[in-house]
Write a protein that holds these residues in place. Structure first.
Motif, PDB file in Angstrom:
ATOM      1  N   ALA A  25     -32.697  30.374  23.006  1.00  0.00           N
ATOM      2  CA  ALA A  25     -33.985  30.045  23.623  1.00  0.00           C
ATOM      3  C   ALA A  25     -35.163  30.659  22.878  1.00  0.00           C
ATOM      4  N   MET A  28     -38.570  32.594  24.750  1.00  0.00           N
ATOM      5  CA  MET A  28     -38.704  32.310  26.181  1.00  0.00           C
ATOM      6  C   MET A  28     -38.159  33.482  26.997  1.00  0.00           C
ATOM      7  N   ASP A  32     -37.638  32.566  32.883  1.00  0.00           N
ATOM      8  CA  ASP A  32     -38.046  31.164  32.790  1.00  0.00           C
ATOM      9  C   ASP A  32     -36.888  30.217  32.502  1.00  0.00           C
ATOM     10  N   ASP A  37     -32.606  24.331  30.044  1.00  0.00           N
ATOM     11  CA  ASP A  37     -32.325  25.232  28.926  1.00  0.00           C
ATOM     12  C   ASP A  37     -30.821  25.451  28.773  1.00  0.00           C
TER      13      ASP A  37
END
Length: 96
Positions: A25, A28, A32, A37
């Motif tokens: 990711a 990030m 979140d 994702d």
């Protein structure tokens, strides 16, 4: 994890998968992370990394556990990810 009687080996594997998702990711923040994702990560494992079903399934279990119990997130829609195929089984075939 200890309160749910997970073994130390399971705890280490779950944390390893959480770290791998975090690396995937990028910048990030973990709070979140959502189903999209995780779906992208699982699909990347199956398509780009060509992992087996025996690798992808524990990754899914680990990430669902960590996100649910660590961040209080229930993830829906994870069935949209590309699933790894079992060895010797053509894509799209179903077990009998």
């Amino acid at each position: 994890m200890w309160l749910q009687h997970k073994s130390l080996a399971t705890e280490r594997r779950y944390l390893m998968w959480a770290r791998r998702l975090g690396a995937f990711a990028g910048t990030m923040p973990p709070e979140d992370f959502g189903a999209e994702d995780v779906t992208r990560f699982l699909s990347w494992l199956a398509v780009d990394r060509r992992v087996s079903c025996a690798t992808q399934s524990p990754a899914l279990n680990a990430l669902v556990f960590v996100l649910r119990h660590g961040l209080g997130r229930d993830l829906e829609g994870l069935d949209a990810s590309v699933r790894a195929q079992e060895p010797g089984r053509p894509a799209g075939s179903q077990p009998t």
